[in-house]
Design a protein around this motif. Structure first.
Motif, short mmCIF file in Angstrom:
data_model
loop_
_atom_site.label_atom_id
_atom_site.label_comp_id
_atom_site.label_asym_id
_atom_site.label_seq_id
_atom_site.Cartn_x
_atom_site.Cartn_y
_atom_site.Cartn_z
N PRO A 1 2.98 4.41 -1.23
CA PRO A 1 3.11 5.01 -2.10
C PRO A 1 4.57 4.80 -2.91
CG PRO A 1 1.86 6.40 -0.74
CD PRO A 1 2.43 5.38 -0.04
N PRO B 1 -0.52 1.15 -5.57
CA PRO B 1 0.44 2.06 -6.16
C PRO B 1 1.07 1.79 -7.24
CG PRO B 1 1.17 1.35 -3.89
CD PRO B 1 -0.19 0.38 -4.36
N ARG C 1 0.89 -1.32 0.09
CA ARG C 1 0.08 -0.04 -0.02
C ARG C 1 0.94 1.19 0.01
NH1 ARG C 1 -4.73 -1.26 -1.51
NH2 ARG C 1 -5.33 0.61 -0.93
N PRO D 1 -0.43 6.67 -5.68
CA PRO D 1 -1.55 5.52 -5.33
C PRO D 1 -2.59 5.66 -6.84
CG PRO D 1 -1.22 6.57 -3.44
CD PRO D 1 -0.46 7.48 -4.31
#
Length: 373
Positions: free
Chosen positions: A304, A333, A302, A326
């Motif tokens: 970025p 991402p 998750r 993202p």
């Protein structure tokens, strides 16, 4: 409204409109531009993908090249074959230095036999205007930087044509992608083009004089309300173009990068008549091959991925992220990155170093997103 802009930054004709809509305004290339509105960039991004978004692009540069040899002058100045573009059509192209490095990527509209409109990125508009003026010397052509006269509004998304149709005298179905014609929008004369930077269908509306922009903007917002149209800022525009795999000057493109390295070699037209600036260097680049290439990365976690992060293969640095964020559409991402041209991306474990922590990624084809046509 909140603002982090420089007091000396220029304001578009829609500045007061953005302030009234509660936009966060930031200094972008010397202009105070909306970064996002009160609904947030994710909602704006999703609206463009599913319905429509409205953008102020009045910071872009508009440069007219006119005269009997306007097409030949642009053939010499740019890498594309602009004299072969039909009236009413547009072409994506680039202007390079003598060494083949990209000075800017451009869209050129042919408005008439002897009238072209060159649209440059805001940060490079002065550079492009100066280079075109210098390179047009010796041709029967004149270069006029009309950027201060224009405002530019874009409506992008699947509902764009339905929103625009009642406000224009144009038959929108007859305007093909990368075409632009003079029409009226909300009663105002405009160049209406089927172009954009989001990966969706949509239109860009060039208004001259730019003072007409607030009236046209308000008319579009009213017409778009039943369709879910929302104003959208720079942040959403960036994630939209990233998903669509579109390069951004200063990230994927620069004076140190050739069109071939950026995966845009198709825009270089060696078969056009005459010489053009950068030709010899670009011929060498085409013959010897690329030293680096642009790839797509999709994160498995998750966190970025951001520009400047190192790309790792089996723990060894092999490249650098140029753009990352993202992806609201994909839910993970994504990033574009330059790696060595001969790197085998089909084997090995790839990751991106995000603040000292290796985030596993997959190498994927570009673009990340393609709209249903």
């Amino acid at each position: 409204m909140t603002s982090s802009g420089d007091a000396a930054a220029r304001r578009t004709p829609l500045y007061e409109t953005h302030a009234g809509l509660g936009a966060t305004l930031v200094d972008f290339a010397g202009w105070l531009m909306p970064l996002r509105y009160s609904g947030g960039e994710r909602a704006e991004h999703t609206a463009v993908r599913e319905r429509a978004g409205l953008f102020d692009l009045s910071h872009m540069g508009e440069i007219h090249v006119t005269g009997p040899q306007a097409g030949e002058a642009l053939d010499h100045a740019l890498v594309g074959h602009l004299s072969a573009v039909a009236t009413g059509r547009a072409r994506y192209t680039m202007i390079t230095a003598e060494d083949g490095g990209v000075l800017d990527d451009l869209i050129v509209y042919r408005l008439a036999d002897d009238d072209y409109l060159v649209v440059a990125n805001a940060a490079n508009a002065d550079t492009v205007a100066a280079a075109l003026t210098e390179r047009a010397a010796g041709f029967d052509a004149a270069v006029h930087d009309a950027s201060a006269d224009y405002a530019l509004i874009a409506v992008q998304g699947p509902a764009a044509a339905d929103i625009l149709a009642p406000l224009t005298d144009a038959d929108l179905g007859a305007i093909r992608y990368y075409a632009g014609y003079r029409h009226t929008v909300a009663g105002r004369p405009a160049l209406l083009a089927r172009t954009g930077y989001t990966g969706e269908d949509g239109f860009e509306i060039f208004l001259r004089p730019g003072a007409a922009a607030p009236e046209v903007w308000d008319a579009l917002l009213a017409a778009g309300e039943p369709h879910g149209l929302v104003p959208a800022g720079l942040s959403a525009r960036d994630t939209l173009r990233l998903e669509a795999g579109m390069p951004l000057y200063g990230n994927e493109l620069s004076a140190d990068i050739t069109p071939f390295e950026a995966g845009q070699g198709r825009v270089v037209k060696f078969d056009k008549p005459g010489d053009f600036v950068g030709r010899a260097a670009l011929e060498r680049a085409a013959a010897t091959g690329r030293s680096r290439r642009l790839i797509g990365l999709a994160g498995r976690g998750r966190r970025p991925l951001r520009a400047g992060n190192e790309v790792l293969r089996d723990g060894t640095p092999v490249g650098t992220v140029t753009s990352g964020a993202p992806s609201p559409t994909l839910g993970r991402p994504i990033a574009m990155a330059y790696v060595d041209a001969d790197l085998d991306t089909a084997t090995g474990a790839f990751a991106v170093d995000v603040r000292g922590r290796a985030e596993d990624v997959d190498v994927v084809d570009l673009p990340f997103y393609t709209r249903d046509r």
